[in-house]
Design an enzyme around this catalytic site. Structure first.
Site, short mmCIF file in Angstrom:
data_model
loop_
_atom_site.label_atom_id
_atom_site.label_comp_id
_atom_site.label_asym_id
_atom_site.label_seq_id
_atom_site.Cartn_x
_atom_site.Cartn_y
_atom_site.Cartn_z
N SER A 142 14.09 5.47 7.58
CA SER A 142 12.85 4.82 7.14
C SER A 142 11.76 5.82 6.76
O SER A 142 10.67 5.41 6.35
CB SER A 142 12.31 3.92 8.26
OG SER A 142 12.11 4.71 9.41
N THR A 166 8.12 2.80 9.84
CA THR A 166 7.15 3.80 9.39
C THR A 166 6.61 4.59 10.59
O THR A 166 6.33 4.01 11.63
CB THR A 166 5.97 3.06 8.73
OG1 THR A 166 6.47 2.39 7.60
CG2 THR A 166 4.85 4.01 8.35
N THR A 172 6.45 7.24 5.23
CA THR A 172 7.47 6.18 5.18
C THR A 172 8.28 6.26 3.88
O THR A 172 7.80 6.80 2.87
CB THR A 172 6.80 4.79 5.25
OG1 THR A 172 7.79 3.79 5.45
CG2 THR A 172 6.01 4.47 3.99
N ARG A 226 7.45 -0.53 -5.99
CA ARG A 226 6.69 -1.13 -4.89
C ARG A 226 6.08 -0.04 -4.00
O ARG A 226 6.73 0.93 -3.65
CB ARG A 226 7.61 -2.03 -4.06
CG ARG A 226 6.94 -2.73 -2.88
CD ARG A 226 7.11 -1.97 -1.58
NE ARG A 226 6.64 -2.73 -0.43
CZ ARG A 226 6.49 -2.22 0.79
NH1 ARG A 226 6.74 -0.95 1.01
NH2 ARG A 226 6.08 -2.97 1.78
N VAL A 227 4.84 -0.21 -3.62
CA VAL A 227 4.16 0.69 -2.67
C VAL A 227 3.60 -0.18 -1.55
O VAL A 227 3.06 -1.26 -1.81
CB VAL A 227 3.02 1.48 -3.36
CG1 VAL A 227 2.20 2.25 -2.35
CG2 VAL A 227 3.59 2.42 -4.42
N GLY A 228 3.75 0.28 -0.33
CA GLY A 228 3.25 -0.48 0.81
C GLY A 228 1.91 -0.01 1.31
O GLY A 228 1.13 0.62 0.59
N ASP A 229 1.64 -0.29 2.56
CA ASP A 229 0.35 0.02 3.17
C ASP A 229 0.19 1.49 3.56
O ASP A 229 -0.93 2.00 3.64
CB ASP A 229 0.15 -0.83 4.43
CG ASP A 229 1.23 -0.52 5.47
OD1 ASP A 229 2.43 -0.59 5.11
OD2 ASP A 229 0.89 -0.19 6.61
N THR A 243 2.60 -0.08 11.25
CA THR A 243 3.99 -0.08 10.83
C THR A 243 4.40 -1.53 10.60
O THR A 243 3.77 -2.44 11.12
CB THR A 243 4.87 0.61 11.90
OG1 THR A 243 6.24 0.63 11.44
CG2 THR A 243 4.82 -0.10 13.23
N GLY A 244 5.43 -1.73 9.80
CA GLY A 244 5.87 -3.09 9.53
C GLY A 244 5.61 -3.50 8.10
O GLY A 244 5.49 -2.65 7.21
N GLY A 251 4.22 -3.99 4.96
CA GLY A 251 3.03 -3.41 4.37
C GLY A 251 2.17 -4.40 3.61
O GLY A 251 0.94 -4.27 3.59
#
Ligand code: GLY
Length: 335
Positions: free
Chosen positions: A91, A193, A211, A221-224, A244-245, A247
């Site tokens: 991850s 993450t 992450t 795609r981009v997360g938090d 974490t989790g 995003g």
């Protein structure tokens, strides 16, 4: 072995793994069970290194930096690098699970006690996005660099181009493709993450977050994690938080900034983490079983908090007094 399996199967010399009554575990009906991991007198500095998930090697590295008089910024960078280099972890960094097109794309950010911030998103072929993020912060007029430009900046700064897709992650991706539908997959099993927070001997706070994002995400795609205020926020006067989790849910509530602001208003780190989780819960009552979100936070005095939607979220924390891995409290009592 997944990090969360490691928690249950490994005993660590010199590390007190919290268990039984010492484990922080409560549900939303049982709010009085407030874990207090660390307390200190007014103005006393409590150095700490703390991270999402059970990552003792990473937190040990951060703690070593702090014990040797290094800065919290160096501590979180060095700590995050340990997990980025760990091929077993699917991850973060090398070995991260790819997007649905088979590309490993990494997101990371770092924030220091002065409130400076640097981040990279959608970075490919570079093993240590946390260090590239630090270079963005320290050596460019910008705070956030993406994709090819970020990769070119990394290469020109001396980072090596490397293949990040390990055989194990390639095999997992090929197996996923057999049945996968082309839509975002929501599954807590593919999130862990690494968010890391630290206070050094000077009392300064820094944080880092790194992450490979949601496994088999849509390309682009981009997360938090690399986004200031969502995956990470540091205010040296108040404290810091990281996530974490899933995003998307953290982004929509700007979770880490929210937690720091709640602490500014007087909440403890634990209360602030719980309130941030409840913001997400309130908007997702019908689909809570589909995803996990978890936060950790520290305040200026070194007190900590951690809370998740579901059970199974672990935290690694090192102080001079105690080195421990524990399960956080969680909102849902049935998970
Ligand atoms: N929290 C990591 C991500 O959603 O990408």
């Amino acid at each position: 072995m997944k990090r969360r399996d490691f928690l249950h199967t490994t005993s660590l010399t010199g590390i007190a793994v919290a268990s039984g009554a010492a484990l922080m575990s409560c549900d939303h009906k049982n709010k009085e069970q407030k874990p207090v991991v660390s307390t200190s007198e007014e103005n006393e500095i409590t150095p700490i290194a703390i991270a999402t998930w059970n990552v003792p090697e990473a937190v040990n590295k951060a703690w070593e930096v702090i014990e040797n008089g290094g800065s919290a910024l160096d501590a979180v960078e060095q700590g995050c690098r340990v997990e980025e280099a760990n091929e077993e972890g699917q991850s973060v960094g090398v070995g991260g699970l790819p997007d649905r097109d088979g590309n490993v794309t990494l997101d990371a950010c770092i924030m220091n006690a002065e409130g400076d911030y640097g981040a990279v998103v959608y970075l490919q072929n570079i093993k240590h996005p946390i260090s590239v993020a630090r270079k963005v912060m320290e050596e460019t007029p910008h705070v956030l660099m993406a994709g090819k430009g970020a990769e070119q900046f990394a290469l020109s700064s001396g980072f090596e181009k490397e293949n990040l897709l390990t055989e194990a992650s390639k095999k997992a991706w090929e197996e996923w493709k057999v049945t996968a539908k082309y839509k975002p997959i929501i599954n807590i099993e593919n999130h862990d993450t690494i968010g890391m927070l630290a206070i050094d001997k000077e009392g300064n706070i820094s944080g880092g977050c790194t992450t490979s994002g949601l496994a088999y995400k849509m390309a682009g795609r981009v997360g938090d994690s690399p986004i200031i205020g969502s995956g990470l926020f540091v205010d040296n006067e108040i404290g810091a938080a990281t996530a974490t989790g899933m995003g998307e849910e953290v982004l929509k509530t700007v979770g880490s900034f929210l937690i720091v602001e709640l602490m500014r208003q007087g909440r403890s780190p634990q209360q602030a983490c719980e309130e941030a989780i409840e913001r997400i819960v309130a908007k997702n009552k019908d689909r809570l079983q589909d995803f996990q979100v978890a936060y950790i936070a520290i305040n200026k005095k070194g007190a900590t908090g951690a809370h998740a939607i579901h059970s199974g979220f672990s935290v690694t924390s090192y102080t001079a007094e105690k080195q421990e891995i524990y399960n956080s409290s969680h909102y849902l009592s049935d998970s």
